[in-house]
Design a protein around this motif. Structure first.
Motif, PDB file in Angstrom:
ATOM      1  N   ALA A 125      -7.571  -1.499  -4.111  1.00 32.07           N
ATOM      2  CA  ALA A 125      -9.015  -1.639  -3.870  1.00 32.07           C
ATOM      3  C   ALA A 125      -9.556  -2.919  -4.495  1.00 32.07           C
ATOM      4  CB  ALA A 125      -9.799  -0.437  -4.373  1.00 32.07           C
ATOM      5  N   GLY A 126     -10.394  -3.586  -3.724  1.00 31.58           N
ATOM      6  CA  GLY A 126     -10.962  -4.844  -4.198  1.00 31.58           C
ATOM      7  C   GLY A 126     -10.091  -6.041  -3.889  1.00 31.58           C
ATOM      8  N   THR A 127      -9.220  -5.924  -2.884  1.00 25.33           N
ATOM      9  CA  THR A 127      -8.310  -7.041  -2.605  1.00 25.33           C
ATOM     10  C   THR A 127      -9.047  -8.251  -2.032  1.00 25.33           C
ATOM     11  OG1 THR A 127      -7.786  -6.135  -0.427  1.00 25.33           O
ATOM     12  CG2 THR A 127      -6.293  -5.588  -2.225  1.00 25.33           C
ATOM     13  N   ARG A 128     -10.121  -7.999  -1.262  1.00 26.66           N
ATOM     14  CA  ARG A 128     -10.788  -9.176  -0.674  1.00 26.66           C
ATOM     15  C   ARG A 128     -11.453 -10.003  -1.769  1.00 26.66           C
ATOM     16  NH1 ARG A 128     -14.541  -5.994   3.278  1.00 26.66           N
ATOM     17  NH2 ARG A 128     -12.882  -4.524   2.805  1.00 26.66           N
TER      18      ARG A 128
ATOM     19  N   VAL B  95       0.837  -1.208   0.000  1.00 27.92           N
ATOM     20  CA  VAL B  95       0.000   0.000   0.000  1.00 27.92           C
ATOM     21  C   VAL B  95       0.870   1.255   0.000  1.00 27.92           C
ATOM     22  CG1 VAL B  95      -2.062  -0.976   1.054  1.00 27.92           C
ATOM     23  CG2 VAL B  95      -0.182  -0.294   2.516  1.00 27.92           C
TER      24      VAL B  95
ATOM     25  N   ARG C 258      -8.807  -5.198  10.614  1.00 29.32           N
ATOM     26  CA  ARG C 258      -9.390  -5.395   9.282  1.00 29.32           C
ATOM     27  C   ARG C 258      -9.013  -6.781   8.745  1.00 29.32           C
ATOM     28  NH1 ARG C 258      -6.989  -4.636   4.463  1.00 29.32           N
ATOM     29  NH2 ARG C 258      -8.341  -4.261   2.653  1.00 29.32           N
TER      30      ARG C 258
HETATM   31  N1  UDP Z   1      -5.763   0.116   2.036  1.00 29.84           N
HETATM   32  C1  UDP Z   1      -4.604   0.699   2.511  1.00 29.84           C
HETATM   33  N2  UDP Z   1      -4.172   0.412   3.791  1.00 29.84           N
HETATM   34  C2  UDP Z   1      -4.851  -0.450   4.617  1.00 29.84           C
HETATM   35  C3  UDP Z   1      -6.044  -1.033   4.121  1.00 29.84           C
HETATM   36  C4  UDP Z   1      -6.465  -0.730   2.841  1.00 29.84           C
HETATM   37  O1  UDP Z   1      -3.970   1.463   1.793  1.00 29.84           O
HETATM   38  O2  UDP Z   1      -4.431  -0.693   5.756  1.00 29.84           O
HETATM   39  C5  UDP Z   1      -6.188   0.397   0.657  1.00 29.84           C
HETATM   40  C6  UDP Z   1      -5.859  -0.779  -0.265  1.00 29.84           C
HETATM   41  O3  UDP Z   1      -5.488  -0.283  -1.541  1.00 29.84           O
HETATM   42  C7  UDP Z   1      -7.176  -1.492  -0.345  1.00 29.84           C
HETATM   43  C8  UDP Z   1      -8.120  -0.302  -0.362  1.00 29.84           C
HETATM   44  O4  UDP Z   1      -7.582   0.591   0.586  1.00 29.84           O
HETATM   45  O5  UDP Z   1      -7.291  -2.317  -1.496  1.00 29.84           O
HETATM   46  C9  UDP Z   1      -9.560  -0.622  -0.024  1.00 29.84           C
HETATM   47  O6  UDP Z   1      -9.610  -1.247   1.221  1.00 29.84           O
HETATM   48  P1  UDP Z   1     -10.897  -2.002   1.723  1.00 29.84           P
HETATM   49  O7  UDP Z   1     -10.796  -2.112   3.206  1.00 29.84           O
HETATM   50  O8  UDP Z   1     -12.122  -1.401   1.133  1.00 29.84           O
HETATM   51  O9  UDP Z   1     -10.699  -3.494   1.161  1.00 29.84           O
HETATM   52  P2  UDP Z   1     -10.621  -4.064  -0.329  1.00 29.84           P
HETATM   53  O10 UDP Z   1     -11.412  -3.159  -1.238  1.00 29.84           O
HETATM   54  O11 UDP Z   1      -9.170  -4.105  -0.721  1.00 29.84           O
HETATM   55  O12 UDP Z   1     -11.211  -5.439  -0.227  1.00 29.84           O
END
Ligand code: UDP
Length: 241
Positions: free
Chosen positions: A133-136, A85, A96
């Protein structure tokens, strides 16, 4: 999500900042069987996300008290690398990651024939190397391929996909800026064959009609992603003449 700003996320032509249409996915690449030491593995690049999934098991669950007499336990561990990140992330699980590991475990359990392997664990490691974004949902998509690569019987290849709302428009697969400045993000895990939903979360707010529109959009995209998964498995398992 929901940070008020003057940033426009949809232009006059109805295109998003990365040039996509509302119902368009980011580019996705998948590869199965990339790690020699795991029982199953997969790597996915989805937009700016780079994620590795590795599976061990089914193997005797340890410590013994976590064993279940009637089924395998599914233990997914979602982890973000410090360098994944913009702002270096402290290594180790945070709240998280603990929450995501739990909901991903439950989503995967819903497709695995867990009753076939009593007293065992199936461990699924999702390592986010680069996040955008969208890692899960990308992690779930890769985990499902890694499970298939490990030969674990499943009802369906589960697909992760998100939809949401930006500048008042329902869109598919939000990127980082859209996730930061948009109005809603709805990550989902979908069973493409039966069109069941195994995970649905929502950050932000949208109307009932917008939410059903977002689900419909993700459901259609899941069919496309499912085809990509099958192709990735064929590339490893079907001999090319
Ligand atoms: N992110 C970050 N630091 C963190 C957590 C998330 O920079 O500690 C960024 C990362 O790019 C992630 C995005 O925020 O993909 C969106 O996070 P979210 O919690 O919505 O989960 P995600 O969309 O990845 O499932």
């Amino acid at each position: 999500m929901g940070i008020k700003s003057d940033i426009r996320l949809i232009d006059d032509n109805g295109l998003r900042i990365d040039g996509r249409l509302p119902n368009q996915l980011r580019p996705i690449k998948m590869e199965v069987g990339v790690l020699d030491r795991a029982d199953g593995s997969a790597y996915i690049e989805w937009g700016g996300n780079k994620i590795m999934a590795a599976v061990y098991g089914p193997r005797e669950a340890y410590p013994k008290h976590v064993q279940e007499a009637e089924k395998a336990i599914i233990r997914a561990r979602y982890s973000m690398a410090p360098f994944s990140v913009d702002e270096r992330k402290r290594p180790g699980p945070d709240r998280r990651a603990v929450e995501l590991s739990k909901v991903i475990s439950e989503a995967l359990e819903s497709v695995i024939f867990v009753e076939k392997y009593p007293r065992t664990s199936i461990d699924v490691y999702i390592e986010v190397l680069q996040a955008d974004a969208g890692t899960r949902v990308a992690g779930i998509t890769a985990a499902s391929l890694a499970l298939a690569d490990a030969g674990i019987p499943m009802r369906d290849l589960i697909v992760g996909c998100a939809a949401g709302k930006i500048d008042g428009v329902v869109v598919l697969d939000l990127n980082k800026e859209e996730d930061n400045y948009g109005e809603a993000d709805v990550p989902m895990a979908i069973l493409p064959r039966t069109r069941e939903i195994a995970l649905l979360q929502m950050d932000g707010d949208m109307t009932y009609e917008e939410l059903t529109g977002a689900i419909e959009m993700a459901m259609e995209a899941a069919q496309t992603i499912h085809k990509m998964q099958i192709e990735a498995l064929k590339r490893k398992y079907v001999e090319v003449e």
